[in-house]
Design an enzyme around this catalytic site. Structure first.
Site, PDB file in Angstrom:
ATOM      1  N   ASN A  14       0.172 -23.381 -39.000  1.00  0.00           N
ATOM      2  CA  ASN A  14       0.313 -22.350 -37.981  1.00  0.00           C
ATOM      3  C   ASN A  14       1.370 -21.322 -38.354  1.00  0.00           C
ATOM      4  O   ASN A  14       2.304 -21.606 -39.098  1.00  0.00           O
ATOM      5  CB  ASN A  14       0.660 -22.989 -36.629  1.00  0.00           C
ATOM      6  CG  ASN A  14      -0.473 -23.865 -36.136  1.00  0.00           C
ATOM      7  OD1 ASN A  14      -1.595 -23.737 -36.615  1.00  0.00           O
ATOM      8  ND2 ASN A  14      -0.190 -24.744 -35.204  1.00  0.00           N
ATOM      9  N   ILE A  15       1.199 -20.165 -37.791  1.00  0.00           N
ATOM     10  CA  ILE A  15       2.085 -19.036 -38.095  1.00  0.00           C
ATOM     11  C   ILE A  15       2.879 -18.640 -36.853  1.00  0.00           C
ATOM     12  O   ILE A  15       3.527 -17.605 -36.837  1.00  0.00           O
ATOM     13  CB  ILE A  15       1.226 -17.826 -38.558  1.00  0.00           C
ATOM     14  CG1 ILE A  15       0.135 -17.527 -37.514  1.00  0.00           C
ATOM     15  CG2 ILE A  15       0.596 -18.105 -39.925  1.00  0.00           C
ATOM     16  CD1 ILE A  15      -0.311 -16.099 -37.481  1.00  0.00           C
ATOM     17  N   ASP A  16       2.781 -19.479 -35.798  1.00  0.00           N
ATOM     18  CA  ASP A  16       3.238 -19.048 -34.466  1.00  0.00           C
ATOM     19  C   ASP A  16       4.679 -19.392 -34.114  1.00  0.00           C
ATOM     20  O   ASP A  16       5.156 -19.041 -33.040  1.00  0.00           O
ATOM     21  CB  ASP A  16       2.292 -19.609 -33.402  1.00  0.00           C
ATOM     22  CG  ASP A  16       2.177 -21.137 -33.457  1.00  0.00           C
ATOM     23  OD1 ASP A  16       3.119 -21.799 -33.898  1.00  0.00           O
ATOM     24  OD2 ASP A  16       1.109 -21.653 -33.048  1.00  0.00           O
ATOM     25  N   HIS A  51       1.130 -21.505 -44.214  1.00  0.00           N
ATOM     26  CA  HIS A  51       0.410 -20.228 -44.179  1.00  0.00           C
ATOM     27  C   HIS A  51       1.300 -19.062 -43.757  1.00  0.00           C
ATOM     28  O   HIS A  51       0.812 -18.035 -43.314  1.00  0.00           O
ATOM     29  CB  HIS A  51      -0.816 -20.340 -43.262  1.00  0.00           C
ATOM     30  CG  HIS A  51      -1.862 -21.279 -43.800  1.00  0.00           C
ATOM     31  ND1 HIS A  51      -2.955 -21.684 -43.071  1.00  0.00           N
ATOM     32  CD2 HIS A  51      -1.974 -21.885 -45.004  1.00  0.00           C
ATOM     33  CE1 HIS A  51      -3.689 -22.513 -43.814  1.00  0.00           C
ATOM     34  NE2 HIS A  51      -3.113 -22.659 -44.977  1.00  0.00           N
ATOM     35  N   CYS A  73       6.952  -4.848 -46.803  1.00  0.00           N
ATOM     36  CA  CYS A  73       6.320  -3.624 -47.324  1.00  0.00           C
ATOM     37  C   CYS A  73       5.699  -3.931 -48.683  1.00  0.00           C
ATOM     38  O   CYS A  73       6.375  -4.465 -49.577  1.00  0.00           O
ATOM     39  CB  CYS A  73       7.365  -2.521 -47.455  1.00  0.00           C
ATOM     40  SG  CYS A  73       6.727  -1.064 -48.316  1.00  0.00           S
ATOM     41  N   CYS A  80       6.244   1.284 -43.508  1.00  0.00           N
ATOM     42  CA  CYS A  80       7.579   0.791 -43.852  1.00  0.00           C
ATOM     43  C   CYS A  80       8.651   1.745 -43.305  1.00  0.00           C
ATOM     44  O   CYS A  80       8.526   2.965 -43.440  1.00  0.00           O
ATOM     45  CB  CYS A  80       7.696   0.690 -45.365  1.00  0.00           C
ATOM     46  SG  CYS A  80       9.351   0.306 -45.947  1.00  0.00           S
ATOM     47  N   GLY A 124      -4.511 -31.633 -34.638  1.00  0.00           N
ATOM     48  CA  GLY A 124      -5.152 -30.336 -34.411  1.00  0.00           C
ATOM     49  C   GLY A 124      -5.510 -29.606 -35.696  1.00  0.00           C
ATOM     50  O   GLY A 124      -5.499 -28.380 -35.744  1.00  0.00           O
ATOM     51  N   ASN A 177      -7.309 -35.063 -32.538  1.00  0.00           N
ATOM     52  CA  ASN A 177      -8.165 -33.867 -32.538  1.00  0.00           C
ATOM     53  C   ASN A 177      -9.187 -33.990 -31.419  1.00  0.00           C
ATOM     54  O   ASN A 177      -9.546 -35.098 -31.021  1.00  0.00           O
ATOM     55  CB  ASN A 177      -8.902 -33.745 -33.894  1.00  0.00           C
ATOM     56  CG  ASN A 177      -9.345 -32.329 -34.201  1.00  0.00           C
ATOM     57  OD1 ASN A 177      -9.978 -31.672 -33.372  1.00  0.00           O
ATOM     58  ND2 ASN A 177      -9.022 -31.835 -35.387  1.00  0.00           N
ATOM     59  N   ALA A 225      -4.041 -32.537 -28.101  1.00  0.00           N
ATOM     60  CA  ALA A 225      -2.727 -32.872 -28.659  1.00  0.00           C
ATOM     61  C   ALA A 225      -1.646 -32.885 -27.579  1.00  0.00           C
ATOM     62  O   ALA A 225      -0.778 -33.752 -27.574  1.00  0.00           O
ATOM     63  CB  ALA A 225      -2.359 -31.866 -29.744  1.00  0.00           C
TER      64      ALA A 225
HETATM   65  P1  NAD Z   1      -7.870 -25.497 -38.073  1.00  0.00           P
HETATM   66  O1  NAD Z   1      -8.666 -25.750 -39.279  1.00  0.00           O
HETATM   67  O2  NAD Z   1      -6.540 -26.158 -38.000  1.00  0.00           O
HETATM   68  O3  NAD Z   1      -8.795 -25.918 -36.803  1.00  0.00           O
HETATM   69  C1  NAD Z   1      -8.327 -26.214 -35.526  1.00  0.00           C
HETATM   70  C2  NAD Z   1      -8.624 -27.677 -35.186  1.00  0.00           C
HETATM   71  O4  NAD Z   1      -7.998 -27.980 -33.933  1.00  0.00           O
HETATM   72  C3  NAD Z   1     -10.114 -28.000 -35.006  1.00  0.00           C
HETATM   73  O5  NAD Z   1     -10.410 -29.166 -35.734  1.00  0.00           O
HETATM   74  C4  NAD Z   1     -10.268 -28.277 -33.488  1.00  0.00           C
HETATM   75  O6  NAD Z   1     -11.219 -29.294 -33.233  1.00  0.00           O
HETATM   76  C5  NAD Z   1      -8.876 -28.762 -33.139  1.00  0.00           C
HETATM   77  N1  NAD Z   1      -8.451 -28.574 -31.746  1.00  0.00           N
HETATM   78  C6  NAD Z   1      -8.764 -27.559 -30.890  1.00  0.00           C
HETATM   79  N2  NAD Z   1      -8.113 -27.722 -29.718  1.00  0.00           N
HETATM   80  C7  NAD Z   1      -7.357 -28.837 -29.843  1.00  0.00           C
HETATM   81  C8  NAD Z   1      -6.435 -29.514 -28.980  1.00  0.00           C
HETATM   82  N3  NAD Z   1      -6.145 -29.059 -27.761  1.00  0.00           N
HETATM   83  N4  NAD Z   1      -5.841 -30.639 -29.427  1.00  0.00           N
HETATM   84  C9  NAD Z   1      -6.120 -31.135 -30.678  1.00  0.00           C
HETATM   85  N5  NAD Z   1      -6.973 -30.531 -31.541  1.00  0.00           N
HETATM   86  C10 NAD Z   1      -7.576 -29.397 -31.112  1.00  0.00           C
HETATM   87  O7  NAD Z   1      -7.540 -24.000 -37.880  1.00  0.00           O
HETATM   88  P2  NAD Z   1      -8.491 -22.728 -37.747  1.00  0.00           P
HETATM   89  O8  NAD Z   1      -8.696 -22.455 -36.321  1.00  0.00           O
HETATM   90  O9  NAD Z   1      -9.647 -22.896 -38.631  1.00  0.00           O
HETATM   91  O10 NAD Z   1      -7.526 -21.577 -38.317  1.00  0.00           O
HETATM   92  C11 NAD Z   1      -7.455 -21.272 -39.709  1.00  0.00           C
HETATM   93  C12 NAD Z   1      -6.058 -20.819 -40.049  1.00  0.00           C
HETATM   94  O11 NAD Z   1      -5.710 -19.668 -39.287  1.00  0.00           O
HETATM   95  C13 NAD Z   1      -4.993 -21.821 -39.738  1.00  0.00           C
HETATM   96  O12 NAD Z   1      -4.832 -22.718 -40.793  1.00  0.00           O
HETATM   97  C14 NAD Z   1      -3.782 -20.951 -39.514  1.00  0.00           C
HETATM   98  O13 NAD Z   1      -3.213 -20.567 -40.726  1.00  0.00           O
HETATM   99  C15 NAD Z   1      -4.365 -19.742 -38.845  1.00  0.00           C
HETATM  100  N6  NAD Z   1      -4.266 -19.867 -37.373  1.00  0.00           N
HETATM  101  C16 NAD Z   1      -3.041 -20.045 -36.826  1.00  0.00           C
HETATM  102  C17 NAD Z   1      -2.920 -20.197 -35.454  1.00  0.00           C
HETATM  103  C18 NAD Z   1      -1.549 -20.419 -34.880  1.00  0.00           C
HETATM  104  O14 NAD Z   1      -0.562 -20.132 -35.555  1.00  0.00           O
HETATM  105  N7  NAD Z   1      -1.439 -20.939 -33.659  1.00  0.00           N
HETATM  106  C19 NAD Z   1      -4.048 -20.144 -34.642  1.00  0.00           C
HETATM  107  C20 NAD Z   1      -5.308 -19.941 -35.243  1.00  0.00           C
HETATM  108  C21 NAD Z   1      -5.403 -19.819 -36.632  1.00  0.00           C
HETATM  109 ZN    ZN Z   2       8.686   0.194 -48.191  1.00  0.00          ZN
END
Ligand code: NAD
Ligand code: ZN
Length: 256
Positions: free
Chosen positions: A104-106, A121, A129, A152, A192, A218, A236
């Site tokens: 996650n990036i959050d 990620h 920039c 920038c 997750g 999950n 989760a």
């Molecule tokens: P992912 O591959 O981690 O998929 C999300 C997983 O979470 C799925 O398997 C889904 O079944 C499961 N899930 C959904 N709700 C849930 C819950 N309440 N409890 C437990 N499991 C649950 O990620 P993605 O959506 O394919 O995203 C790809 C990439 O994009 C990520 O690796 C990340 O880098 C980025 N991304 C980040 C965020 C964030 O920072 N919050 C959100 C979306 C995507």
């Molecule tokens: Zn610059």
């Protein structure tokens, strides 16, 4: 087995393990209001990542990325850590979560109190920039964007958020440490994670091959379920507090 019956057995696995790490994906932040990308209706069903989220497409036309980001940024800005994030910070305070490896990036793990977070990620909270390398804070990126592509503040070049786009390498030291932690852990809590994006999806395999146990949390199945020791099916933010509660009972810690 009902999830509630699994709380105690997972808590006992945590108690018995010397080295526990967590691997988290977008699913852990869904209950904070940030939808995952691959589930039905998710971002990737509406924005083709090949057009909106590859490094090449960003360099060719960053405006596309920023259209998508305009939808995501308010969700990221307003999100608060949920009980799933808090549970991992609590496990760390008991000495039972050495690090959180996250896709996650959050920044929600850090805000919940986890101190050692490996952001595989990257992060949305800063931008760089592409021309001069100046780092920008999230506030600076927002100010510079004014609804379009952020320029920038020093040279006017294109600012890219510090998230890893498709086709971009992961930060090597962060990846190496994630591999080392996974390989040497007795227990990995995989929470997750869809396990569809490599190399993150390989990390549970490294642990498994080296005798580490795996607990998956999950709402759905993953392609790696066959190597999991325990699969806890559910949200989760509901499951992890139950695990922590059971751990407190077993470890003789005050329960809440
Ligand atoms: P992912 O591959 O981690 O998929 C999300 C997983 O979470 C799925 O398997 C889904 O079944 C499961 N899930 C959904 N709700 C849930 C819950 N309440 N409890 C437990 N499991 C649950 O990620 P993605 O959506 O394919 O995203 C790809 C990439 O994009 C990520 O690796 C990340 O880098 C980025 N991304 C980040 C965020 C964030 O920072 N919050 C959100 C979306 C995507
Ligand atoms: Zn610059």
């Amino acid at each position: 087995m009902f999830v509630s019956d699994q709380f105690e057995s997972v808590a006992r696995m945590i108690e018995a393990a010397n080295r526990v790490v967590a691997l988290t994906g977008a699913g852990i932040s869904v209950e904070s209001g940030i939808p995952d990308f691959r589930s039905p209706g998710g971002l990737w069903t509406r924005y083709d990542p090949a057009i909106y989220a590859t490094f090449e497409s960003f360099v060719n036309d960053p405006s596309k990325f920023w259209v998508m980001a305009a939808e995501l940024n308010p969700l990221l800005e307003n999100a608060e850590p949920n009980p799933g994030h808090v549970a991992l910070a609590e496990l760390e305070s008991f000495g039972k979560c050495e690090a959180v490896i996250t896709q996650n990036i959050d920044h929600l793990h850090q805000r919940a109190g986890s101190s050692d977070v490996l952001e595989l990620h990257g992060t949305y909270r800063t931008g760089t920039c592409l021309d001069c390398g100046r780092r920008h804070s999230f506030e600076e990126v927002k100010e510079a964007a004014l609804g379009t592509v952020p320029a920038c503040l020093d040279c006017g070049g294109v600012v890219k958020p510090d998230v890893v786009l498709f086709g971009e390498p992961l930060n090597a030291p962060v990846l190496h440490r994630a591999i080392e932690l996974s390989t040497s852990s007795d227990l990995v809590l995989v929470i997750g994670c869809g396990l569809e994006v490599f190399p993150a999806a390989s990390l549970p395999t490294y642990a498994h091959r080296n005798g580490g146990q795996l607990v998956f949390v999950n709402v759905a199945c993953t392609a790696f379920d066959d190597i999991a020791d325990v699969i806890m099916l559910g949200k989760a933010g509901e499951i992890m507090p139950g695990v922590v509660e059971a751990y407190r009972r077993i470890a003789g810690l005050p329960t809440e």
